[in-house]
Write a protein that holds these residues in place. Structure first.
Motif, PDB file in Angstrom:
ATOM      1  N   ASN A 152       0.625  -1.210   0.063  1.00  0.00           N
ATOM      2  CA  ASN A 152       0.022   0.126  -0.085  1.00  0.00           C
ATOM      3  C   ASN A 152       0.846   1.272  -0.166  1.00  0.00           C
ATOM      4  OD1 ASN A 152      -2.328  -1.423   0.033  1.00  0.00           O
ATOM      5  ND2 ASN A 152      -2.562  -1.374   2.008  1.00  0.00           N
ATOM      6  N   LYS A 153       1.954   1.166   0.857  1.00  0.00           N
ATOM      7  CA  LYS A 153       2.739   2.424   0.878  1.00  0.00           C
ATOM      8  C   LYS A 153       3.256   2.794  -0.683  1.00  0.00           C
ATOM      9  CE  LYS A 153       7.137   3.616   3.124  1.00  0.00           C
ATOM     10  NZ  LYS A 153       8.495   2.870   3.806  1.00  0.00           N
ATOM     11  N   HIS A 154       3.628   1.802  -1.495  1.00  0.00           N
ATOM     12  CA  HIS A 154       4.223   2.066  -2.706  1.00  0.00           C
ATOM     13  C   HIS A 154       3.266   1.721  -3.908  1.00  0.00           C
ATOM     14  CE1 HIS A 154       8.474   2.028  -1.312  1.00  0.00           C
ATOM     15  NE2 HIS A 154       7.965   1.155  -0.346  1.00  0.00           N
ATOM     16  N   GLY A 155       2.007   1.610  -3.428  1.00  0.00           N
ATOM     17  CA  GLY A 155       0.834   1.574  -4.438  1.00  0.00           C
ATOM     18  C   GLY A 155       1.123   0.250  -5.482  1.00  0.00           C
ATOM     19  N   LEU A 156       1.447  -0.884  -4.838  1.00  0.00           N
ATOM     20  CA  LEU A 156       1.722  -2.045  -5.756  1.00  0.00           C
ATOM     21  C   LEU A 156       0.292  -3.110  -5.431  1.00  0.00           C
ATOM     22  CD1 LEU A 156       5.321  -2.903  -4.566  1.00  0.00           C
ATOM     23  CD2 LEU A 156       4.473  -1.478  -6.473  1.00  0.00           C
ATOM     24  N   VAL A 157      -0.033  -3.832  -6.527  1.00  0.00           N
ATOM     25  CA  VAL A 157      -0.979  -4.710  -6.247  1.00  0.00           C
ATOM     26  C   VAL A 157      -0.317  -6.056  -5.883  1.00  0.00           C
ATOM     27  CG1 VAL A 157      -2.660  -5.913  -7.700  1.00  0.00           C
ATOM     28  CG2 VAL A 157      -2.152  -3.767  -8.654  1.00  0.00           C
ATOM     29  N   VAL A 158      -0.965  -6.826  -4.801  1.00  0.00           N
ATOM     30  CA  VAL A 158      -0.956  -7.942  -4.269  1.00  0.00           C
ATOM     31  C   VAL A 158      -1.627  -9.055  -4.870  1.00  0.00           C
ATOM     32  CG1 VAL A 158      -0.348  -9.410  -2.282  1.00  0.00           C
ATOM     33  CG2 VAL A 158       0.226  -6.996  -2.274  1.00  0.00           C
ATOM     34  N   ILE A 159      -0.912 -10.058  -5.529  1.00  0.00           N
ATOM     35  CA  ILE A 159      -1.617 -11.129  -6.020  1.00  0.00           C
ATOM     36  C   ILE A 159      -1.168 -12.199  -5.153  1.00  0.00           C
ATOM     37  CG2 ILE A 159      -2.186 -12.585  -8.092  1.00  0.00           C
ATOM     38  CD1 ILE A 159      -2.724  -9.886  -8.746  1.00  0.00           C
ATOM     39  N   GLU A 160      -2.078 -13.360  -5.020  1.00  0.00           N
ATOM     40  CA  GLU A 160      -1.609 -14.296  -4.112  1.00  0.00           C
ATOM     41  C   GLU A 160      -1.494 -15.724  -4.752  1.00  0.00           C
ATOM     42  OE1 GLU A 160      -3.894 -14.684  -0.091  1.00  0.00           O
ATOM     43  OE2 GLU A 160      -4.887 -12.785  -1.102  1.00  0.00           O
ATOM     44  N   ASP A 161      -0.273 -16.387  -4.875  1.00  0.00           N
ATOM     45  CA  ASP A 161      -0.392 -17.661  -5.360  1.00  0.00           C
ATOM     46  C   ASP A 161      -0.672 -18.791  -4.056  1.00  0.00           C
ATOM     47  OD1 ASP A 161       0.690 -20.072  -5.995  1.00  0.00           O
ATOM     48  OD2 ASP A 161       2.499 -19.642  -7.135  1.00  0.00           O
ATOM     49  N   GLY A 176      -8.056 -16.912   0.340  1.00  0.00           N
ATOM     50  CA  GLY A 176      -9.038 -16.745  -0.885  1.00  0.00           C
ATOM     51  C   GLY A 176      -9.780 -15.831  -0.523  1.00  0.00           C
ATOM     52  N   LYS A 177     -10.213 -15.470   0.508  1.00  0.00           N
ATOM     53  CA  LYS A 177     -11.122 -14.291   0.844  1.00  0.00           C
ATOM     54  C   LYS A 177     -10.126 -13.112   0.863  1.00  0.00           C
ATOM     55  CE  LYS A 177     -14.246 -13.232   4.751  1.00  0.00           C
ATOM     56  NZ  LYS A 177     -15.742 -13.544   4.464  1.00  0.00           N
ATOM     57  N   PRO A 178     -10.271 -12.488  -0.210  1.00  0.00           N
ATOM     58  CA  PRO A 178      -9.231 -11.640  -0.693  1.00  0.00           C
ATOM     59  C   PRO A 178      -8.531 -10.723   0.281  1.00  0.00           C
ATOM     60  CG  PRO A 178     -10.940 -11.814  -2.252  1.00  0.00           C
ATOM     61  CD  PRO A 178     -11.474 -12.272  -1.132  1.00  0.00           C
ATOM     62  N   LEU A 179      -7.213 -11.044   0.775  1.00  0.00           N
ATOM     63  CA  LEU A 179      -6.505 -10.068   1.416  1.00  0.00           C
ATOM     64  C   LEU A 179      -5.678  -9.404   0.289  1.00  0.00           C
ATOM     65  CD1 LEU A 179      -5.028 -13.035   3.618  1.00  0.00           C
ATOM     66  CD2 LEU A 179      -6.005 -10.834   4.348  1.00  0.00           C
ATOM     67  N   GLY A 180      -5.315 -10.004  -0.889  1.00  0.00           N
ATOM     68  CA  GLY A 180      -4.488  -9.341  -1.942  1.00  0.00           C
ATOM     69  C   GLY A 180      -5.714  -9.184  -2.963  1.00  0.00           C
ATOM     70  N   THR A 181      -5.436  -8.629  -4.072  1.00  0.00           N
ATOM     71  CA  THR A 181      -6.501  -8.136  -5.242  1.00  0.00           C
ATOM     72  C   THR A 181      -7.151  -9.438  -5.705  1.00  0.00           C
ATOM     73  OG1 THR A 181      -5.463  -6.354  -5.586  1.00  0.00           O
ATOM     74  CG2 THR A 181      -6.914  -7.190  -7.340  1.00  0.00           C
ATOM     75  N   MET A 182      -6.283 -10.676  -5.743  1.00  0.00           N
ATOM     76  CA  MET A 182      -6.696 -11.866  -6.605  1.00  0.00           C
ATOM     77  C   MET A 182      -6.100 -12.942  -5.906  1.00  0.00           C
ATOM     78  SD  MET A 182      -7.197 -11.154 -10.504  1.00  0.00           S
ATOM     79  CE  MET A 182      -5.983  -9.650 -10.438  1.00  0.00           C
ATOM     80  N   ALA A 183      -6.548 -14.084  -5.699  1.00  0.00           N
ATOM     81  CA  ALA A 183      -5.837 -15.306  -5.014  1.00  0.00           C
ATOM     82  C   ALA A 183      -6.159 -16.623  -6.033  1.00  0.00           C
ATOM     83  CB  ALA A 183      -6.304 -15.644  -3.655  1.00  0.00           C
TER      84      ALA A 183
END
Ligand SMILES: *Cc1c(COP(=O)(O)O)cnc(C)c1O
Length: 384
Positions: A152-161, A176-183
């Motif tokens: 969030n500090k750097h404006g980055l998207v988080v995807i979960e593998d 999978g209950k999204p923490l990141g944008t997609m899991a």
């Protein structure tokens, strides 16, 4: 104990899928139904997956690798971009970034959890960084709160593998209950829930879900189901270059059945994992899994790390176990040591990754395993 005298007739595998007659019947029903790909069973699997996870949207695809690829396409990652991921992961993690034309940038891990070390993220963030691909390695959730704070500090998207993380919990919520944008999940036979091959993307973003659904089917503007049920002639359009990443209804039917049994799969894995830990935690040369208090792993795999003098003897120990008909695997691979990604740069920077890769060991763990097989494995390892 004379456990070692237990006759083991066949090799004890490191993993084995659990597929029964219910799955067989589910597939036959699909074959006889006349609709065999991306039809009613896929829609049902997606719905049931969403309600199990507690997420808004689930999009079924052909594998976790294609799920990750699609996730990056959906957020517009492309040539010139960088995506941060761990090197200590199956190579598909980095490959999914490479497919888009972007460059994977490796962050080192925390040796105790084998997951990305949030404190090592900022050193690899550059003006070209677009996203972080977090891996919940072998089913142990990564430190998402800290990772999301940096993102969030750097404006980055988080995807979960989340290939290995079905049923794993973080802060009391299923991955999978999204923490990141997609899991992105995998249903390969090496994972806990299998459909043969298959993957699922979960998200709470309606626009992204819609875009994922188009991209997985050649970017077609109307789905087959819509066209099939249309009462008026309608023509679809193809507004961009999409993919064929569809899941078949045979796979989805297996997935629905497996999802119904997931609770028992998880219970059994956690039982065997606790048994391993109890038996091995007092061996001074074995580091058993370290589980942060806000994480509940699914034990997709049970991995230990050899320490002290034993660390250098890992391969000999594996050979010794193999001769006792116990199949083990070296730790998770280090992607930066494989030819497409090999470089002295990474080798000299990813010291924790190197150490984990060189000294860890995956022990057998599967649903059908018996206590006596596990006792035999434990005793064989103790006396190595
Ligand atoms: C298995 C795995 C994948 C690939 O999953 P597929 O469904 O086989 O494509 C990706 N990432 C990780 C961490 C995995 O373990």
């Amino acid at each position: 104990m004379s456990v070692l005298s237990i006759p083991v007739s066949a090799m004890i595998p490191v993993a084995r899928p659990y597929i029964g007659s219910e799955e067989e019947k589910a597939v036959i029903d699909v074959l006889r139904s006349g609709w065999v790909t991306q039809g009613p069973r896929v829609a049902e699997f997606e719905e049931k997956f969403s309600s199990y996870i507690g997420c808004d949207y689930s999009v079924a695809v052909s594998s976790c690798t294609t799920a990750l690829h699609l996730a990056f396409m959906a957020i517009g990652v492309g040539p010139g971009d960088e995506v941060i991921c761990p090197s200590l992961s199956f190579i598909a993690t980095a490959n999914s970034i490479t497919y888009t034309g972007a460059t994977p940038i490796f962050a080192d891990i925390d040796l105790s959890t084998y997951n990305i070390d949030p404190a090592r993220l900022e050193e690899v963030i550059s003006p070209r960084t677009k996203a972080i691909l977090v891996v919940h390695q072998i089913g142990l959730p990564a430190e998402m709160n800290e990772i999301l704070a940096v993102a969030n500090k750097h404006g980055l998207v988080v995807i979960e593998d989340a290939a290995c993380a079905i049923g794993s919990e973080y802060d009391g919520k299923l991955i999978g209950k999204p923490l990141g944008t997609m899991a992105c999940f995998s249903f390969h036979p090496r994972k806990i829930l299998t459909t043969g091959e298959g993957g699922m993307i979960t998200t709470s973003n309606a626009k992204l879900a819609e875009r994922l659904r188009r991209l997985r089917q050649h970017a077609m503007s109307l789905s087959d189901v819509v066209r099939h049920n249309a009462t008026q002639v309608s023509s679809e359009t193809y507004d961009e270059v999409g993919y064929n990443f569809r899941m078949t209804d045979m796979q989805a039917a297996i997935g629905i059945t497996q999802l119904g049994r997931l609770a028992s799969f998880l219970e059994r894995r956690r039982y065997f994992a606790a048994r391993y830990t109890k038996a091995l935690q007092n061996l001074p040369w074995v580091q058993t899994p370290v589980v942060p208090t806000n994480c509940r792993p699914n034990y997709q795999s049970y991995m230990v790390r050899l320490t002290g003098d034993s660390a250098t003897k890992r391969d000999a120990i594996m050979q010794n176990l193999l001769e006792k008909k116990i199949s083990t695997r070296r730790a998770i691979m280090a992607t930066h040591r494989e030819p497409p990604y090999r470089s002295a740069h990474w080798e000299s920077r990813l010291l924790q990754t190197n150490l984990a890769c060189d000294t860890a060991l995956i022990l057998p763990l599967f649903h059908q395993m018996t206590e006596s097989e596990q006792d035999y494995i434990i005793e064989a390892l103790r006396t190595c």
